[in-house]
Scaffold this active site. Sequence first.
Site, PDB file in Angstrom:
ATOM      1  N   LYS A 125      30.470  38.706  28.778  1.00  0.00           N
ATOM      2  CA  LYS A 125      31.114  39.654  28.634  1.00  0.00           C
ATOM      3  C   LYS A 125      31.093  40.035  31.117  1.00  0.00           C
ATOM      4  O   LYS A 125      31.507  40.805  31.345  1.00  0.00           O
ATOM      5  CB  LYS A 125      30.690  41.080  28.325  1.00  0.00           C
ATOM      6  CG  LYS A 125      31.136  42.190  28.433  1.00  0.00           C
ATOM      7  CD  LYS A 125      30.605  43.090  27.039  1.00  0.00           C
ATOM      8  CE  LYS A 125      29.821  44.386  27.668  1.00  0.00           C
ATOM      9  NZ  LYS A 125      29.106  44.616  26.679  1.00  0.00           N
ATOM     10  N   ARG A 126      29.869  39.557  30.882  1.00  0.00           N
ATOM     11  CA  ARG A 126      29.021  39.639  32.262  1.00  0.00           C
ATOM     12  C   ARG A 126      30.585  39.101  32.884  1.00  0.00           C
ATOM     13  O   ARG A 126      30.208  39.576  34.293  1.00  0.00           O
ATOM     14  CB  ARG A 126      27.869  38.857  32.213  1.00  0.00           C
ATOM     15  CG  ARG A 126      26.798  39.371  33.701  1.00  0.00           C
ATOM     16  CD  ARG A 126      25.439  39.522  33.293  1.00  0.00           C
ATOM     17  NE  ARG A 126      25.232  38.050  32.740  1.00  0.00           N
ATOM     18  CZ  ARG A 126      25.490  36.559  33.800  1.00  0.00           C
ATOM     19  NH1 ARG A 126      24.680  37.353  34.831  1.00  0.00           N
ATOM     20  NH2 ARG A 126      25.511  35.372  33.195  1.00  0.00           N
TER      21      ARG A 126
END
Length: 501
Positions: A257-258
């Site tokens: 996600k990062r």
Amino acid sequence: MIRVRFAPSPTGPLHIGNLRTALFNYLFAKKNKGSFILRFEDTDKERFIKKSEKHILNSLKWCGLIPDEGPDNGKYGPYRQSKRKHIYKKYIKYLLKNKYAYYAFETKEDLKQIRNEYKEKGKLFIYNSLTRSKLKNSLNEFYFKQVKIKKKKATIRLKVPDSTTIKVKDILRGNIYINSNSLDDKVLVKSDGNVTYHLANVIDDHLMKISHVIKGEEWISSFPILQLLYNFFNWKMPNFLHLPLILNSFGKGKLSKRNSNQFNFTILPLKWKDPIKLTTILGYRELGYLPEALLNMLAFFGWNPGGKKEIFSLKELISTFSLKDINFTSARFDKEKMKWINHRHLQCKSVSDLTRLVKRSLKEKKIYFNNDQKLQKIILRIRSQCTFVYQIIEKSIYFFKTPSLNQTYISKVLLNKNINKNILFLIIEWLKNNDKNNLKLLKTFFYKLAINKKIKISYLFKILRVSLVGKLVGLDLYFIIKILKTNVLMKRILNLIFLLN
Ligand code: GLU
């Protein structure tokens, strides 16, 4: 009988890593006329997010990966682990009775403290045969005698055998050998009575008659624990295959996600509104991708049938799929490749499907265009230039909406105001009295008009295009005239005349 399952935990939105797992299970089931089962592994109450189930279901639906069995249907239910507590009871009893499991009384805080003490000595704490005799559990007789009454508050741990080699077999990796002393006596039942992942997973796969377990490589560390449980229950273990990780092509390491935020792409098939932070992340659907393109890309994350063909429909994926073509190397996510795949799928889509999608997007913009035949003609003309459905609309918006005319732009491109106006009036006049769909007649009119007014035909077209499209872009002018109705053509030309005044 091939029976596979997709077993997500509803702890957040479904991301493309999990969707890839679902896809591989689905393809394997469909290729072998087997069943694709959906099971919600919702035993972790602390991480449970209610909206998550819906997101998972909708994502599968959008992609067309419809489960044959799942929370709504199937004879091996319930398909939510939270509804199977009564089933697990007897197996827990069995494990305890046969000394494959034991009670442990440490609280979370106790364990934290022990871990810290080990850490300070530069060691790693593992709860197993090497340490358990000194800890608070039912195997430690001295301790157990004192706490017998508190059994209810205890956790139940798997008793991993002492100093043995555990063999697990992965379809992709072959045999893997693990020394049991490196394993933790996993908690099977928490102090609140809820079972944990390992136990529920094994019992359910067995009772649901799962033949093959296909899941992500991140689960491989739990493989020996599952193997032990199968051994203890004396059950035949399904075939296991751990899919390689999906890496990203820009940053380093695993797709996450990062790095999706960092590199401005999404790892979700559908949009997700975080229930706590209230932020919204868009999914591939919202960004204009077709589900078949997303599946096509995900299929190649760890699978390659060989040959040059790169564009596959879901049907073609099913017929081509084979476990033997799953490769061991990690797959890399590539944003540009994904766009290319979408472009290719957009070109392959049937015109009627595309028309439906374009109409839906138009409707979302509150634009209603009911002439399907004309819409199809527009789509056929424009789609080769487009990667996304929304681009079809962007590039053809002048068919659906009167363009807004920009005075500065127009005075830059159309130099002689009077000539322009005069020509525009004559075109309106002609349109009033003639059939614009008679192409031969229309062409003759334009050419004669250009000669009479001593202007180049290209300049005439320029004036006309600006009035109809608002800019010097768009499809062939004769095509635009054919699609737009006579009254619309006249109105737009008039708009430009007003602006030139
Ligand atoms: N519940 C696990 C997950 O969240 C599934 C692991 C498995 O398939 O065994 O992905």
